[in-house]
Design a protein around this motif. Structure first.
Motif, PDB file in Angstrom:
ATOM      1  N   ASN A 318       0.799  -1.233   0.000  1.00 55.64           N
ATOM      2  CA  ASN A 318       0.000   0.000   0.000  1.00 55.64           C
ATOM      3  C   ASN A 318       0.828   1.279   0.000  1.00 55.64           C
ATOM      4  O   ASN A 318       0.298   2.348  -0.303  1.00 55.64           O
ATOM      5  N   GLY A 319       2.090   1.171   0.361  1.00 55.75           N
ATOM      6  CA  GLY A 319       2.946   2.355   0.333  1.00 55.75           C
ATOM      7  C   GLY A 319       3.287   2.723  -1.097  1.00 55.75           C
ATOM      8  O   GLY A 319       3.807   1.895  -1.862  1.00 55.75           O
ATOM      9  N   GLU A 320       2.986   3.946  -1.504  1.00 57.89           N
ATOM     10  CA  GLU A 320       3.282   4.417  -2.860  1.00 57.89           C
ATOM     11  C   GLU A 320       4.334   5.514  -2.778  1.00 57.89           C
ATOM     12  O   GLU A 320       4.119   6.547  -2.145  1.00 57.89           O
ATOM     13  N   TYR A 321       5.479   5.276  -3.420  1.00 57.64           N
ATOM     14  CA  TYR A 321       6.626   6.168  -3.301  1.00 57.64           C
ATOM     15  C   TYR A 321       7.219   6.448  -4.690  1.00 57.64           C
ATOM     16  O   TYR A 321       7.062   5.634  -5.607  1.00 57.64           O
ATOM     17  N   PRO A 322       7.937   7.574  -4.830  1.00 57.24           N
ATOM     18  CA  PRO A 322       8.770   7.713  -6.025  1.00 57.24           C
ATOM     19  C   PRO A 322       9.818   6.601  -6.026  1.00 57.24           C
ATOM     20  O   PRO A 322      10.322   6.216  -4.968  1.00 57.24           O
ATOM     21  N   ALA A 323      10.132   6.079  -7.196  1.00 57.42           N
ATOM     22  CA  ALA A 323      11.067   4.947  -7.270  1.00 57.42           C
ATOM     23  C   ALA A 323      12.511   5.375  -7.100  1.00 57.42           C
ATOM     24  O   ALA A 323      13.369   4.537  -6.804  1.00 57.42           O
ATOM     25  N   GLY A 324      12.791   6.670  -7.278  1.00 58.49           N
ATOM     26  CA  GLY A 324      14.181   7.099  -7.219  1.00 58.49           C
ATOM     27  C   GLY A 324      15.003   6.387  -8.282  1.00 58.49           C
ATOM     28  O   GLY A 324      14.481   5.944  -9.316  1.00 58.49           O
ATOM     29  N   SER A 417      -2.096   0.348  -6.905  1.00 57.98           N
ATOM     30  CA  SER A 417      -1.653   0.232  -8.300  1.00 57.98           C
ATOM     31  C   SER A 417      -0.411   1.049  -8.600  1.00 57.98           C
ATOM     32  O   SER A 417       0.310   0.751  -9.547  1.00 57.98           O
ATOM     33  N   GLY A 418      -0.160   2.096  -7.801  1.00 61.79           N
ATOM     34  CA  GLY A 418       0.921   3.008  -8.156  1.00 61.79           C
ATOM     35  C   GLY A 418       0.500   3.880  -9.322  1.00 61.79           C
ATOM     36  O   GLY A 418      -0.684   3.936  -9.697  1.00 61.79           O
ATOM     37  N   LEU A 419       1.466   4.541  -9.952  1.00 58.18           N
ATOM     38  CA  LEU A 419       1.156   5.456 -11.054  1.00 58.18           C
ATOM     39  C   LEU A 419       2.347   5.560 -11.985  1.00 58.18           C
ATOM     40  O   LEU A 419       3.480   5.726 -11.545  1.00 58.18           O
ATOM     41  N   ILE A 420       2.098   5.408 -13.283  1.00 56.93           N
ATOM     42  CA  ILE A 420       3.121   5.649 -14.298  1.00 56.93           C
ATOM     43  C   ILE A 420       2.964   7.075 -14.784  1.00 56.93           C
ATOM     44  O   ILE A 420       1.905   7.461 -15.286  1.00 56.93           O
ATOM     45  N   LEU A 450       4.831   6.749  -9.173  1.00 54.20           N
ATOM     46  CA  LEU A 450       4.690   6.169  -7.844  1.00 54.20           C
ATOM     47  C   LEU A 450       4.705   4.649  -7.956  1.00 54.20           C
ATOM     48  O   LEU A 450       4.069   4.077  -8.848  1.00 54.20           O
ATOM     49  N   VAL A 451       5.426   4.010  -7.043  1.00 53.25           N
ATOM     50  CA  VAL A 451       5.552   2.550  -7.053  1.00 53.25           C
ATOM     51  C   VAL A 451       5.395   2.016  -5.636  1.00 53.25           C
ATOM     52  O   VAL A 451       5.550   2.742  -4.654  1.00 53.25           O
ATOM     53  N   THR A 452       5.089   0.730  -5.535  1.00 55.42           N
ATOM     54  CA  THR A 452       5.063   0.061  -4.233  1.00 55.42           C
ATOM     55  C   THR A 452       6.318  -0.796  -4.107  1.00 55.42           C
ATOM     56  O   THR A 452       6.904  -1.215  -5.124  1.00 55.42           O
ATOM     57  N   PRO A 453       6.754  -1.096  -2.892  1.00 56.60           N
ATOM     58  CA  PRO A 453       7.901  -2.000  -2.722  1.00 56.60           C
ATOM     59  C   PRO A 453       7.683  -3.358  -3.387  1.00 56.60           C
ATOM     60  O   PRO A 453       8.626  -3.956  -3.902  1.00 56.60           O
ATOM     61  N   MET A 454       6.416  -3.835  -3.407  1.00 54.53           N
ATOM     62  CA  MET A 454       6.137  -5.115  -4.041  1.00 54.53           C
ATOM     63  C   MET A 454       6.380  -5.031  -5.543  1.00 54.53           C
ATOM     64  O   MET A 454       6.913  -5.970  -6.150  1.00 54.53           O
ATOM     65  N   GLN A 455       6.001  -3.920  -6.164  1.00 54.24           N
ATOM     66  CA  GLN A 455       6.224  -3.751  -7.602  1.00 54.24           C
ATOM     67  C   GLN A 455       7.714  -3.666  -7.923  1.00 54.24           C
ATOM     68  O   GLN A 455       8.182  -4.237  -8.915  1.00 54.24           O
ATOM     69  N   ILE A 456       8.467  -2.956  -7.081  1.00 49.99           N
ATOM     70  CA  ILE A 456       9.909  -2.832  -7.291  1.00 49.99           C
ATOM     71  C   ILE A 456      10.581  -4.195  -7.159  1.00 49.99           C
ATOM     72  O   ILE A 456      11.478  -4.552  -7.932  1.00 49.99           O
TER      73      ILE A 456
END
Length: 597
Positions: A318-324, A417-420, A450-456
């Motif tokens: 659920n955490g949505e962050y910039p991927a850096g 879902s995050g965001l592209i 925006l991405v989640t740790p699971m997506q990364i």
């Protein structure tokens, strides 16, 4: 005189006859018309029918270590049809240290239902003693031994397991909860919620004859409950606990050193890149799911509700962050696959890009560099140019291939879902047109992305698996009470990334360079075997930057991928890097031996 006496006698006889007629009519009404009703009421006072909760199925790690189980415990129930007086409600509130209005609400439900209502579970020995001392004053309550959920390791894996609680009135109206008795215990979060119908089993029922004090005189029969089925998870609990221990230690060190005084929140997930099996999942801060068993206390709810870092939130999904700079995996894949650059081409980094006033942190200039050097040193100017050459459309298409912008499908409810980032997103959010600077930001994982740790983690696992995406999953098998396999859950099919093999190989080479001398994670070269990784620092407008570190090991034939982020931890190398390093050190050295019961 005689006539007067005769009249009076007649009047008395008439009155007596009227009384007998009234009494006879009333008796006939009670016996004939209301006999069945009052017979049921009498039986209700003498006979007591109650639900027997089924033991919930066990939840175990991949090696059979039990993480959640059911054990007997006393619960207090309010009997159906009993009208509770204010004095009874106040006495219960005093004995149980519960608000009277909460008890009154449940008492009113009990008075108008055919099923008993559980008012409190997991009773302490002191509460049981107090209730037994006041049993004469509380004829409408009963103490029953029921299976209670128990989480053997408290906070460990709380966001995977979730917790259970009493079914709500709203849930009773929903599909999978229809037909349940009020007071039934159901899964509320995590796998307890997702697999509730599997774990819950089937309730039983018992009928007993009781005396005026509510004591059981004899048992009259019933139906035994059927235990729920169990879950065998993909989680390796030794790795799970190690990741939790190291993360907690690092967060405390960041705060105490003053480097990151607000580093209270973090997330990390580890998975097998060859299958998608999740080996560990940690979100901080956490909570003890045992607090919810039998009804959470006001003190524990206050601890959770007043924590500004929201312990109930599963930051992994659920955490949505910039991927850096972890997003440079996507940017590199996009530009290499569309042949926008060759690995050998040199690009000059003067500290700023020549088309925009955007450069490296601190104005650092690396001079003439190729793809391998730029990736290892996480050079922004080089990747600005890669973003320009690939174009935002190719960047977005490549991000979608890796699975960004949609849930990974892991078996946990409410995954984000995050965001592209792209022109449409900017128009929607800011009502502004897309510019070159936006493409530069997107190329290094900043801006709107925006991405989640699971997506990364899924992204890096796809690289580690030579370009195959294995969607993450948590449940290996559903088992019967005797341990035999009942079912293997159906999982999403794996898929190819649709990138050239050469592209994946170059990204793998770049990730290996990060953990070698000259790379931003050079100290990882001290591990027992070579590993591959990437640092990332994500801008945060609300405080210090978030710090990422992602890695897989061994670099050749990897079997473990870890993605970690520390909120407001500053640089990824110093915030999350030490967490990933120590866990990989323990893992690669064989220190994390499987534990079985």
């Amino acid at each position: 005189m005689n006539r007067t006496s005769g009249n009076r006698l007649k009047e008395m006889l008439a009155v007596a006859l009227a009384v007998f007629l009234i009494l006879g009519g009333r008796l006939a009404w009670l016996q004939l018309y209301k006999g069945l009703y009052y017979g049921r009421q009498a039986d209700g006072n003498r006979m007591r029918s109650s639900v027997i909760m089924a033991p919930r199925g066990r939840i175990m790690d991949r090696h059979g270590k039990v993480l959640a189980d059911s054990s007997p415990g006393y619960v207090l129930s309010l009997q159906a049809g009993h009208s509770f007086s204010d004095s009874e409600v106040n006495l219960l509130a005093q004995l149980l240290a519960m608000p009277p209005d909460v008890i009154r609400k449940k008492a009113d439900r009990a008075a108008n239902t055919y099923e008993q209502i559980v008012i409190k579970g997991e009773l302490t020995s002191r509460e049981i003693t107090l209730l037994e001392e006041h049993v004469k004053e509380l004829p409408g309550v009963s103490l029953d031994l029921q299976p209670m959920r128990h989480y053997l390791y408290g906070e460990s894996a709380a966001h995977v397991l979730g917790y259970v609680g009493e079914v709500s009135e709203e849930q009773l109206k929903q599909g999978k909860y229809k037909g349940l008795s009020p007071g039934s215990i159901v899964g509320k979060e995590g796998l307890e919620f997702v697999y509730d119908t599997v774990l819950r089993g089937q309730t039983g029922r018992k009928t007993e004859e009781v005396d005026v004090r509510g004591k059981v005189v004899r048992k009259l029969g019933g139906q035994a409950p059927l235990s729920g089925k169990g879950l065998v998870l993909t989680i390796d609990f030794a790795l799970q606990q190690d990741l939790e221990r190291v993360m907690d230690k690092q967060l405390a060190a960041l705060r105490s050193s003053g480097i990151a005084p607000n580093a209270f929140a973090a997330a990390a997930v580890a998975m097998d890149p060859n299958t998608g099996a999740v080996r560990a999942l940690v979100s901080r801060p956490s909570y003890d799911p045992n607090w919810f068993v039998g009804g959470i206390s006001s003190a524990h709810w206050k601890l959770i509700n007043e924590n500004v870092f929201h312990p109930l939130t599963n930051r992994v999904i659920n955490g949505e962050y910039p991927a850096g700079s972890t997003f440079k995996v996507v940017t590199g894949s996009a530009v290499l696959d569309c042949h926008g650059v060759t690995p050998e081409e040199l690009i000059f980094d003067s500290g700023k890009h020549w088309l925009a006033d955007m450069g490296n942190a601190g104005g650092e200039a690396l001079g003439w560099i190729n793809f391998q050097t730029a990736f290892a040193m996480s050079d922004n100017v080089y990747f600005y140019e890669m973003g320009r050459r690939a174009g935002i459309e190719n960047l977005n298409a490549c991000a979608a291939k890796y699975g960004f912008g949609r849930p990974t499908g892991i078996e946990l409810a409410g995954e984000s879902s995050g965001l592209i980032a792209g022109p449409a997103a900017k128009k929607k959010v800011f009502n502004e047109e897309w510019g070159l600077g936006d493409t530069f930001n997107a190329a290094i994982g900043q801006g709107l992305t925006l991405v989640t740790p699971m997506q990364i983690c899924q992204m890096l696992a796809a690289v580690a698996a030579d370009g195959v995406v294995h969607p993450p999953y948590l449940v290996e098998q559903i088992v019967n009470a005797d341990g035999s396999v009942y079912e293997t859950p159906k999982r999403p099919e794996s898929r190819k990334l649709e990138l050239e093999p050469r592209t994946i190989q170059l990204i793998q080479k770049g990730l290996k360079g990060v953990t070698q001398p000259g790379g931003t994670g050079a100290w990882f070269a001290n591990l027992p075997v070579p590993v591959a990784g990437k640092t990332g620092t994500a801008e945060n407008p609300h405080g210090q930057d978030h710090g990422w570190f992602i890695a897989y090991a061994p670099a050749e034939k990897p079997d473990l991928v870890i993605a970690c982020i520390v909120e407001q931890g500053s640089y990824g190398a110093t915030a999350s890097g030490p967490i990933v390093y120590e866990v990989l050190e323990d893992y690669l050295s064989g220190k994390l031996k499987p534990e079985t019961e």
